[in-house]
Design a protein around this motif. Structure first.
Motif, mmCIF file in Angstrom:
data_model
loop_
_atom_site.group_PDB
_atom_site.id
_atom_site.type_symbol
_atom_site.label_atom_id
_atom_site.label_comp_id
_atom_site.label_asym_id
_atom_site.label_seq_id
_atom_site.Cartn_x
_atom_site.Cartn_y
_atom_site.Cartn_z
ATOM 1 N N VAL A 130 44.904 45.759 61.606
ATOM 2 C CA VAL A 130 43.556 46.301 60.572
ATOM 3 C C VAL A 130 41.846 46.051 61.036
ATOM 4 O O VAL A 130 41.554 45.073 61.325
ATOM 5 C CB VAL A 130 43.798 46.402 59.315
ATOM 6 C CG1 VAL A 130 43.243 46.942 58.590
ATOM 7 C CG2 VAL A 130 44.688 46.537 58.755
ATOM 8 N N ILE A 131 41.286 47.166 61.597
ATOM 9 C CA ILE A 131 40.219 47.037 61.816
ATOM 10 C C ILE A 131 39.011 47.332 60.604
ATOM 11 O O ILE A 131 39.231 48.576 60.202
ATOM 12 C CB ILE A 131 39.673 47.369 63.258
ATOM 13 C CG1 ILE A 131 41.193 46.900 63.780
ATOM 14 C CG2 ILE A 131 38.367 47.071 63.374
ATOM 15 C CD1 ILE A 131 40.835 47.985 65.353
ATOM 16 N N SER A 132 37.973 46.008 59.936
ATOM 17 C CA SER A 132 37.566 47.367 58.964
ATOM 18 C C SER A 132 35.791 47.425 58.956
ATOM 19 O O SER A 132 35.478 48.336 58.480
ATOM 20 C CB SER A 132 37.195 46.157 57.789
ATOM 21 O OG SER A 132 36.672 45.001 58.583
ATOM 22 N N GLY A 133 35.408 47.366 59.979
ATOM 23 C CA GLY A 133 34.596 47.710 61.085
ATOM 24 C C GLY A 133 33.631 47.072 62.321
ATOM 25 O O GLY A 133 34.724 46.149 63.067
ATOM 26 N N ALA A 134 32.698 47.771 63.270
ATOM 27 C CA ALA A 134 32.349 47.532 63.883
ATOM 28 C C ALA A 134 31.060 47.690 64.919
ATOM 29 O O ALA A 134 30.544 48.816 63.907
ATOM 30 C CB ALA A 134 33.614 48.183 64.868
ATOM 31 N N TYR A 135 30.526 47.210 65.706
ATOM 32 C CA TYR A 135 29.568 47.724 66.218
ATOM 33 C C TYR A 135 29.225 47.968 67.434
ATOM 34 O O TYR A 135 30.136 46.384 68.127
ATOM 35 C CB TYR A 135 27.682 47.655 65.470
ATOM 36 C CG TYR A 135 27.631 46.012 66.293
ATOM 37 C CD1 TYR A 135 26.825 46.001 66.842
ATOM 38 C CD2 TYR A 135 27.981 44.402 65.701
ATOM 39 C CE1 TYR A 135 26.294 44.777 67.422
ATOM 40 C CE2 TYR A 135 27.177 43.518 66.206
ATOM 41 C CZ TYR A 135 26.543 43.766 66.783
ATOM 42 O OH TYR A 135 25.681 42.524 67.272
ATOM 43 N N VAL A 136 28.561 48.405 68.411
ATOM 44 C CA VAL A 136 28.050 48.261 69.998
ATOM 45 C C VAL A 136 27.220 48.350 70.185
ATOM 46 O O VAL A 136 25.773 49.179 69.629
ATOM 47 C CB VAL A 136 29.582 49.276 70.071
ATOM 48 C CG1 VAL A 136 30.826 48.882 70.664
ATOM 49 C CG2 VAL A 136 28.706 50.902 70.435
ATOM 50 N N GLN A 137 26.672 47.339 71.340
ATOM 51 C CA GLN A 137 25.273 47.350 71.692
ATOM 52 C C GLN A 137 25.257 47.950 73.200
ATOM 53 O O GLN A 137 25.888 47.692 74.034
ATOM 54 C CB GLN A 137 24.910 46.301 71.414
ATOM 55 C CG GLN A 137 23.207 45.510 72.047
ATOM 56 C CD GLN A 137 22.929 45.030 71.830
ATOM 57 O OE1 GLN A 137 22.980 44.031 70.401
ATOM 58 N NE2 GLN A 137 22.112 44.011 72.709
ATOM 59 N N VAL A 138 24.743 48.459 73.612
ATOM 60 C CA VAL A 138 25.321 49.584 75.148
ATOM 61 C C VAL A 138 23.772 49.970 75.229
ATOM 62 O O VAL A 138 23.010 50.183 74.798
ATOM 63 C CB VAL A 138 25.459 50.894 74.752
ATOM 64 C CG1 VAL A 138 27.348 50.427 73.732
ATOM 65 C CG2 VAL A 138 24.816 51.408 74.083
ATOM 66 N N LYS A 139 23.414 49.847 76.455
ATOM 67 C CA LYS A 139 22.268 50.184 77.582
ATOM 68 C C LYS A 139 22.564 51.932 78.130
ATOM 69 O O LYS A 139 23.464 52.844 78.587
ATOM 70 C CB LYS A 139 22.759 49.689 78.705
ATOM 71 C CG LYS A 139 20.488 49.898 79.924
ATOM 72 C CD LYS A 139 20.122 49.091 79.031
ATOM 73 C CE LYS A 139 20.115 47.636 79.482
ATOM 74 N NZ LYS A 139 19.078 47.005 78.571
ATOM 75 N N GLU A 140 21.423 53.081 77.880
ATOM 76 C CA GLU A 140 21.800 54.284 77.379
ATOM 77 C C GLU A 140 20.349 54.377 78.266
ATOM 78 O O GLU A 140 19.715 53.965 77.538
ATOM 79 C CB GLU A 140 21.640 54.922 76.437
ATOM 80 C CG GLU A 140 23.151 54.449 75.683
ATOM 81 C CD GLU A 140 23.228 55.509 74.534
ATOM 82 O OE1 GLU A 140 24.632 56.161 74.417
ATOM 83 O OE2 GLU A 140 22.179 55.224 73.608
ATOM 84 N N ASP A 141 19.745 55.172 79.158
ATOM 85 C CA ASP A 141 18.927 55.285 80.426
ATOM 86 C C ASP A 141 18.327 54.293 79.953
ATOM 87 O O ASP A 141 16.458 54.404 80.176
ATOM 88 C CB ASP A 141 18.002 56.972 79.609
ATOM 89 C CG ASP A 141 18.893 58.053 79.252
ATOM 90 O OD1 ASP A 141 19.845 57.933 80.511
ATOM 91 O OD2 ASP A 141 19.544 58.631 78.220
#
Length: 309
Positions: free
Chosen positions: A102-113
């Motif tokens: 059961v996953i209640s939340g998340a965030y991703v940090q990504v490199k875009e352009d």
């Protein structure tokens, strides 16, 4: 295709520990988490609020909760490593149809352009203070019934009397689990791809690289090119890429990269060179390798030429 402080693939044997306080009709279950990272991800943080086994009601095993205390981890720290998500949970022996997260939340940090951006689920408390959220990370209803961990051939989870301890390896494939939403909305979507196997059936792939006889490595700029500047890259069937630097662990001139804690399956092996050179190898790249349960697979390369661009 791969976590280090909070939770802790070479050939590993499952250590069968004699544990006290286990009843005659129960066994200990440990769940270890690993990760196959993605190229453009800087962070992939998830909060897992519950881990449980779902049994066959006819056998009376029902739902067995392995963990109910939320835990937050950056999956990218688990590449080529594992961590204990569940440790020595006492479980009634029997057959369980599913292992669920059961996953209640998340965030991703990504490199875009060339720019770093953060995408998070609504009101996610796992985002560090002061970090600006640039957009929404959509998540299906994983906070209710949870997400089923996929085992080969949709196998059940067997907890038997012969096992003093059962250790399950779970691979959370970051590159396949997070992606941009269609339609140019700017949102990201979380659709987790999580695979499982018994740790005793996990695999490792060893990739080696050595210089061919008489080969001289060039100097690029003011830097002498060495084999340690090359990376092995393991690509799984879904296309997730895991780079790993070569090291001369035995000081014998043959450099090695050891990919650990792999769910058995088919992989491609590539070699990445340092900036400013082109090179050839024998055999050519990519090369195919099959990681089989409980065994070590190898891919051995020789550099046949390296030239400055």
């Amino acid at each position: 295709m791969k976590t280090r402080n909070l939770f802790s693939s070479a050939l590993l044997a499952l250590s069968m520990l004699a544990l006290a306080a286990c009843g005659d009709d129960t066994s200990r279950v440990t769940v270890k988490l690993t990760d196959a990272p993605g190229d453009d991800f800087e962070k992939a943080v998830v909060t897992i609020s519950k881990v449980y086994l779902k049994g066959d009601g006819a056998e009376g095993s029902g739902e067995v909760v392995l963990r109910s205390e939320p835990v937050t981890t950056d999956l990218l720290t688990l590449a080529n490593d594992t961590a204990d998500l569940v440790k020595d949970a006492e479980v009634p022996q029997g057959t369980y149809r599913e292992l669920r997260f059961v996953i209640s939340g998340a965030y991703v940090q990504v490199k875009e352009d060339g720019v770093t951006r953060v995408y998070a689920t609504d009101d996610y408390e796992g985002v560090p203070a002061g970090v600006k959220v640039d957009g929404e990370l959509q998540m299906p209803s994983l906070s209710t019934s949870g997400l089923k961990v996929k085992f080969a051939n949709d196998a059940d989870v067997e907890v038997t009397s012969e096992q003093t301890q059962k250790v399950i390896l779970v691979d959370f494939d970051v590159a396949q689990s997070f992606g941009k939403a269609a339609g140019g909305s700017g949102r990201w979507v979380m659709s987790p791809v999580i695979k499982g196997a018994d740790l005793e059936f996990s695999s490792n792939v060893v990739v080696t690289l050595k210089a061919g006889a008489g080969l001289e490595l060039p100097v690029v700029g003011d830097t002498q090119v060495t084999l340690s500047a090359f990376n092995a890259v393991l690509v799984n069937a879904e296309g997730s890429r895991e780079p790993l630097a070569f090291t001369d662990a035995n000081n014998d001139g043959t450099f090695e990269a050891n990919f650990k804690f792999l769910i058995p399956g088919a992989f491609q092996v590539e070699i990445e060179g340092p900036a400013g050179v082109s090179f050839t190898t024998n055999p050519g790249i990519p090369a195919s390798v099959t990681a089989t349960g409980g065994a070590e697979s190898r891919a051995d390369f020789t550099l046949t030429s390296v030239v400055e661009l």
